[in-house]
Design an enzyme around this catalytic site. Structure first.
Site, PDB file in Angstrom:
ATOM      1  N   ALA A  69      38.584  14.770  41.619  1.00 38.38           N
ATOM      2  CA  ALA A  69      37.240  14.579  42.184  1.00 38.38           C
ATOM      3  C   ALA A  69      37.167  13.257  42.929  1.00 38.38           C
ATOM      4  O   ALA A  69      37.923  12.327  42.656  1.00 38.38           O
ATOM      5  CB  ALA A  69      36.187  14.611  41.073  1.00 38.38           C
ATOM      6  N   ASP A  70      36.243  13.211  43.877  1.00 37.33           N
ATOM      7  CA  ASP A  70      35.959  11.972  44.579  1.00 37.33           C
ATOM      8  C   ASP A  70      34.481  11.973  44.942  1.00 37.33           C
ATOM      9  O   ASP A  70      33.901  13.029  45.225  1.00 37.33           O
ATOM     10  CB  ASP A  70      36.813  11.827  45.844  1.00 37.33           C
ATOM     11  CG  ASP A  70      36.696  10.433  46.441  1.00 37.33           C
ATOM     12  OD1 ASP A  70      36.840   9.453  45.685  1.00 37.33           O
ATOM     13  OD2 ASP A  70      36.455  10.321  47.653  1.00 37.33           O
ATOM     14  N   THR A  71      33.893  10.799  44.922  1.00 42.83           N
ATOM     15  CA  THR A  71      32.486  10.631  45.269  1.00 42.83           C
ATOM     16  C   THR A  71      32.345   9.399  46.151  1.00 42.83           C
ATOM     17  O   THR A  71      32.906   8.354  45.834  1.00 42.83           O
ATOM     18  CB  THR A  71      31.620  10.471  44.000  1.00 42.83           C
ATOM     19  OG1 THR A  71      31.756  11.647  43.194  1.00 42.83           O
ATOM     20  CG2 THR A  71      30.159  10.254  44.344  1.00 42.83           C
ATOM     21  N   ALA A 106      33.110  15.693  45.826  1.00 41.33           N
ATOM     22  CA  ALA A 106      33.977  16.873  45.916  1.00 41.33           C
ATOM     23  C   ALA A 106      34.750  17.017  44.625  1.00 41.33           C
ATOM     24  O   ALA A 106      35.156  16.028  44.007  1.00 41.33           O
ATOM     25  CB  ALA A 106      34.940  16.736  47.093  1.00 41.33           C
TER      26      ALA A 106
END
Length: 185
Positions: A69-71, A106
């Site tokens: 995940a990445d934010t 994501a």
């Protein structure tokens, strides 16, 4: 068996909230936006890179699943990553003050049969912040290690005038989307 390709304690806590207890993988992924890359595409790519790096670290037996995940905080076309130092954090908060921005999160799930993903986009509006509020918040240290220099689940909750979208996505892992990925086959 579920693995999380992230050292983020927030992501572990969020997964626990939906009944998941992942094994944690420490992955190293370069987080550099490519020339001309749209913010949403950048966030999705970095999350995929994390998931793939994590998947490469584990045995590929049946039932192995890896989440990456990445934010990121996005103001216009500019991606605000984690602040480098106190000056950078204060600058980000000044730029977000009194404005609306997007938080793009994501999540990718790799299970050996497929790579599936979801994207969550939330709209956050900060109230106008004065210099003292920004300085106090930066001095608290909470801004470090957080995209956009703030943690919605902490003291910065007082800055949020409006949120449209996923609270957990702003924290770093959109639970609705993640749960749907975990249930899909």
């Amino acid at each position: 068996m579920l693995y999380l390709a992230s050292q983020s304690p927030r992501r572990r806590e969020l997964l626990a909230q939906i009944g998941e207890a992942p094994h944690v993988l420490d992955v190293e992924v370069e987080e550099i936006r490519q020339a001309g890359e749209a913010p949403d595409a950048y966030v999705a790519r970095v999350a995929l890179d994390k998931a793939r790096a994590g998947y490469a670290m584990v045995s590929h037996e049946n039932g192995i699943r890896v989440i990456g995940a990445d934010t990121e905080v996005v103001l216009g076309d500019e991606v605000f990553g984690k602040p480098r130092d106190a000056t950078d954090a204060a600058l980000m908060l000044r730029r977000l003050s009194g404005r609306e921005h997007r938080v793009v999160s994501a999540v990718w799930l790799i299970d050996g049969k497929s790579e599936r993903h979801a994207l969550s986009v939330s709209i956050v509006r900060f109230s106008a912040l004065d210099v003292a509020q920004i300085d106090d918040y930066v001095a608290s240290g909470e801004c470090f290690g957080k995209a956009g220099a703030y943690a919605i689940q902490g003291r910065a909750a007082a800055f949020i005038e409006h949120l449209s979208g996923s609270y957990s996505g702003v924290m770093g892992l959109p639970l609705h989307e993640t749960s749907r990925l975990l249930r899909s086959q």
